[in-house]
Design a protein around this motif. Structure first.
Motif, PDB file in Angstrom:
ATOM      1  N   GLN A  51      -4.512   5.901  10.451  1.00  0.00           N
ATOM      2  CA  GLN A  51      -3.856   4.986   9.518  1.00  0.00           C
ATOM      3  C   GLN A  51      -2.388   4.808   9.886  1.00  0.00           C
ATOM      4  O   GLN A  51      -1.788   3.775   9.607  1.00  0.00           O
ATOM      5  CB  GLN A  51      -3.979   5.491   8.094  1.00  0.00           C
ATOM      6  N   VAL A  52      -1.827   5.851  10.505  1.00  0.00           N
ATOM      7  CA  VAL A  52      -0.448   5.726  10.973  1.00  0.00           C
ATOM      8  C   VAL A  52      -0.384   4.634  12.034  1.00  0.00           C
ATOM      9  O   VAL A  52       0.516   3.798  12.039  1.00  0.00           O
ATOM     10  CB  VAL A  52       0.061   7.075  11.535  1.00  0.00           C
ATOM     11  N   GLY A  53      -1.360   4.651  12.903  1.00  0.00           N
ATOM     12  CA  GLY A  53      -1.418   3.595  13.913  1.00  0.00           C
ATOM     13  C   GLY A  53      -1.547   2.227  13.274  1.00  0.00           C
ATOM     14  O   GLY A  53      -0.875   1.272  13.672  1.00  0.00           O
ATOM     15  N   TYR A  54      -2.369   2.129  12.272  1.00  0.00           N
ATOM     16  CA  TYR A  54      -2.537   0.860  11.551  1.00  0.00           C
ATOM     17  C   TYR A  54      -1.219   0.415  10.937  1.00  0.00           C
ATOM     18  O   TYR A  54      -0.816  -0.735  11.052  1.00  0.00           O
ATOM     19  CB  TYR A  54      -3.564   1.021  10.427  1.00  0.00           C
ATOM     20  N   ALA A  55      -0.575   1.344  10.272  1.00  0.00           N
ATOM     21  CA  ALA A  55       0.672   1.013   9.577  1.00  0.00           C
ATOM     22  C   ALA A  55       1.723   0.520  10.566  1.00  0.00           C
ATOM     23  O   ALA A  55       2.426  -0.463  10.305  1.00  0.00           O
ATOM     24  CB  ALA A  55       1.185   2.230   8.824  1.00  0.00           C
ATOM     25  N   LEU A  56       1.814   1.201  11.701  1.00  0.00           N
ATOM     26  CA  LEU A  56       2.828   0.815  12.674  1.00  0.00           C
ATOM     27  C   LEU A  56       2.514  -0.526  13.310  1.00  0.00           C
ATOM     28  O   LEU A  56       3.408  -1.318  13.592  1.00  0.00           O
ATOM     29  CB  LEU A  56       2.963   1.899  13.753  1.00  0.00           C
ATOM     30  N   SER A  57       1.235  -0.782  13.529  1.00  0.00           N
ATOM     31  CA  SER A  57       0.873  -2.055  14.147  1.00  0.00           C
ATOM     32  C   SER A  57       1.122  -3.206  13.192  1.00  0.00           C
ATOM     33  O   SER A  57       1.242  -4.351  13.600  1.00  0.00           O
ATOM     34  CB  SER A  57      -0.591  -2.045  14.578  1.00  0.00           C
ATOM     35  N   ALA A  58       1.230  -2.885  11.910  1.00  0.00           N
ATOM     36  CA  ALA A  58       1.456  -3.928  10.905  1.00  0.00           C
ATOM     37  C   ALA A  58       2.934  -4.280  10.783  1.00  0.00           C
ATOM     38  O   ALA A  58       3.291  -5.225  10.084  1.00  0.00           O
ATOM     39  CB  ALA A  58       0.914  -3.470   9.554  1.00  0.00           C
ATOM     40  N   LEU A  59       3.788  -3.536  11.459  1.00  0.00           N
ATOM     41  CA  LEU A  59       5.218  -3.804  11.382  1.00  0.00           C
ATOM     42  C   LEU A  59       5.589  -5.072  12.137  1.00  0.00           C
ATOM     43  O   LEU A  59       5.003  -5.383  13.159  1.00  0.00           O
ATOM     44  CB  LEU A  59       6.013  -2.631  11.984  1.00  0.00           C
ATOM     45  N   SER A 106       0.830  -1.204   0.000  1.00  0.00           N
ATOM     46  CA  SER A 106       0.000   0.000   0.000  1.00  0.00           C
ATOM     47  C   SER A 106       0.868   1.258   0.000  1.00  0.00           C
ATOM     48  O   SER A 106       1.781   1.372   0.826  1.00  0.00           O
ATOM     49  CB  SER A 106      -0.880  -0.016   1.230  1.00  0.00           C
ATOM     50  N   PRO A 107       0.611   2.167  -0.942  1.00  0.00           N
ATOM     51  CA  PRO A 107       1.396   3.403  -1.044  1.00  0.00           C
ATOM     52  C   PRO A 107       1.274   4.260   0.207  1.00  0.00           C
ATOM     53  O   PRO A 107       2.219   4.938   0.598  1.00  0.00           O
ATOM     54  CB  PRO A 107       0.805   4.112  -2.260  1.00  0.00           C
ATOM     55  N   LEU A 108       0.107   4.232   0.797  1.00  0.00           N
ATOM     56  CA  LEU A 108      -0.103   5.007   2.013  1.00  0.00           C
ATOM     57  C   LEU A 108       0.883   4.538   3.084  1.00  0.00           C
ATOM     58  O   LEU A 108       1.591   5.340   3.689  1.00  0.00           O
ATOM     59  CB  LEU A 108      -1.539   4.794   2.502  1.00  0.00           C
ATOM     60  N   TYR A 109       0.932   3.246   3.299  1.00  0.00           N
ATOM     61  CA  TYR A 109       1.823   2.697   4.311  1.00  0.00           C
ATOM     62  C   TYR A 109       3.279   3.008   3.985  1.00  0.00           C
ATOM     63  O   TYR A 109       4.056   3.336   4.860  1.00  0.00           O
ATOM     64  CB  TYR A 109       1.631   1.177   4.421  1.00  0.00           C
ATOM     65  N   GLN A 110       3.638   2.911   2.741  1.00  0.00           N
ATOM     66  CA  GLN A 110       5.032   3.162   2.368  1.00  0.00           C
ATOM     67  C   GLN A 110       5.437   4.597   2.672  1.00  0.00           C
ATOM     68  O   GLN A 110       6.524   4.856   3.184  1.00  0.00           O
ATOM     69  CB  GLN A 110       5.245   2.863   0.876  1.00  0.00           C
ATOM     70  N   CYS A 111       4.545   5.548   2.371  1.00  0.00           N
ATOM     71  CA  CYS A 111       4.829   6.946   2.669  1.00  0.00           C
ATOM     72  C   CYS A 111       4.955   7.160   4.170  1.00  0.00           C
ATOM     73  O   CYS A 111       5.811   7.909   4.642  1.00  0.00           O
ATOM     74  CB  CYS A 111       3.722   7.844   2.112  1.00  0.00           C
ATOM     75  N   ILE A 112       4.101   6.485   4.906  1.00  0.00           N
ATOM     76  CA  ILE A 112       4.147   6.604   6.362  1.00  0.00           C
ATOM     77  C   ILE A 112       5.474   6.071   6.881  1.00  0.00           C
ATOM     78  O   ILE A 112       6.150   6.725   7.684  1.00  0.00           O
ATOM     79  CB  ILE A 112       2.969   5.838   6.995  1.00  0.00           C
ATOM     80  N   TYR A 113       5.874   4.927   6.391  1.00  0.00           N
ATOM     81  CA  TYR A 113       7.135   4.341   6.857  1.00  0.00           C
ATOM     82  C   TYR A 113       8.318   5.235   6.524  1.00  0.00           C
ATOM     83  O   TYR A 113       9.202   5.449   7.340  1.00  0.00           O
ATOM     84  CB  TYR A 113       7.333   2.956   6.237  1.00  0.00           C
ATOM     85  N   LYS A 114       8.319   5.771   5.312  1.00  0.00           N
ATOM     86  CA  LYS A 114       9.422   6.642   4.900  1.00  0.00           C
ATOM     87  C   LYS A 114       9.523   7.862   5.816  1.00  0.00           C
ATOM     88  O   LYS A 114      10.609   8.321   6.130  1.00  0.00           O
ATOM     89  CB  LYS A 114       9.214   7.118   3.458  1.00  0.00           C
ATOM     90  N   THR A 115       8.375   8.355   6.227  1.00  0.00           N
ATOM     91  CA  THR A 115       8.364   9.532   7.088  1.00  0.00           C
ATOM     92  C   THR A 115       8.820   9.191   8.502  1.00  0.00           C
ATOM     93  O   THR A 115       9.614   9.909   9.104  1.00  0.00           O
ATOM     94  CB  THR A 115       6.957  10.146   7.129  1.00  0.00           C
ATOM     95  N   VAL A 116       8.330   8.079   9.019  1.00  0.00           N
ATOM     96  CA  VAL A 116       8.714   7.668  10.375  1.00  0.00           C
ATOM     97  C   VAL A 116      10.219   7.447  10.451  1.00  0.00           C
ATOM     98  O   VAL A 116      10.859   7.762  11.452  1.00  0.00           O
ATOM     99  CB  VAL A 116       7.951   6.395  10.786  1.00  0.00           C
ATOM    100  N   ALA A 120       0.434  14.009   8.112  1.00  0.00           N
ATOM    101  CA  ALA A 120       0.496  15.225   7.306  1.00  0.00           C
ATOM    102  C   ALA A 120       1.797  15.294   6.514  1.00  0.00           C
ATOM    103  O   ALA A 120       1.794  15.607   5.322  1.00  0.00           O
ATOM    104  CB  ALA A 120       0.364  16.449   8.217  1.00  0.00           C
ATOM    105  N   LEU A 121       2.913  14.973   7.154  1.00  0.00           N
ATOM    106  CA  LEU A 121       4.203  15.017   6.477  1.00  0.00           C
ATOM    107  C   LEU A 121       4.262  13.996   5.353  1.00  0.00           C
ATOM    108  O   LEU A 121       4.930  14.207   4.340  1.00  0.00           O
ATOM    109  CB  LEU A 121       5.329  14.740   7.478  1.00  0.00           C
ATOM    110  N   ALA A 122       3.573  12.891   5.550  1.00  0.00           N
ATOM    111  CA  ALA A 122       3.569  11.841   4.530  1.00  0.00           C
ATOM    112  C   ALA A 122       2.692  12.229   3.348  1.00  0.00           C
ATOM    113  O   ALA A 122       2.677  11.543   2.331  1.00  0.00           O
ATOM    114  CB  ALA A 122       3.091  10.522   5.139  1.00  0.00           C
ATOM    115  N   GLY A 123       1.960  13.322   3.501  1.00  0.00           N
ATOM    116  CA  GLY A 123       1.102  13.773   2.418  1.00  0.00           C
ATOM    117  C   GLY A 123      -0.329  13.278   2.519  1.00  0.00           C
ATOM    118  O   GLY A 123      -1.084  13.335   1.556  1.00  0.00           O
TER     119      GLY A 123
END
Length: 106
Positions: A37-45, A1-11, A27-30
């Motif tokens: 969704q950030v919480g979702y992305a991180l929990s998926a790590l 998912s592009p959303l998750y990838q942007c989030i990871y790159k930002t984190v 916001a920084l991830a665009g």
DNA sequence: ATGGAGGCGCACA
DNA sequence: CTGTGCGCCTCCA
């Protein structure tokens, strides 16, 4: 998912000893207003991930509880080990530790 | 398609 | 300080 990838790159850009909020990362991830969704992305790590998930906290400077007992203690431990200070009310002094990214992209 | 449930955030009371 | 309500956007059963 592009959303998750942007989030990871930002984190990944959060420097050691700093923290960022979920909304800030989104916001920084665009993707403004995608804090959850950030919480979702991180929990998926996975546990072996190199992404500094522990440097993401909520807007109050607290570690968000997430069901599993002890996980928040672990996050606090990681943060303290890199110099992040907690106040009495288990909150971080955001004035001091909130990541203030430069505008240029890494 | 649909309804809950999120590692949220903000405004109030 | 706690609690409640609502808006937000995805994920998943």
């Amino acid at each position: 998912s592009p959303l998750y990838q942007c989030i990871y790159k930002t984190v990944e850009r959060i420097p050691e000893g700093c923290v960022a909020t979920y909304g800030q990362i989104a916001a920084l991830a665009g993707y403004p207003r995608h804090a959850r969704q950030v919480g979702y992305a991180l929990s998926a790590l996975g546990n072996d991930s190199q992404i500094p998930w522990h440097r993401v906290v909520n807007a109050r400077g607290e570690i968000s509880p997430r069901g599993l007992s002890g996980s928040d203690d672990y996050q606090r431990l990681l943060l303290e080990s890199e110099g992040v200070e907690f106040g009495l009310g288990r909150r971080i002094n955001l004035q001091r530790h909130l990541w203030q990214p430069d505008d240029h992209v890494n």
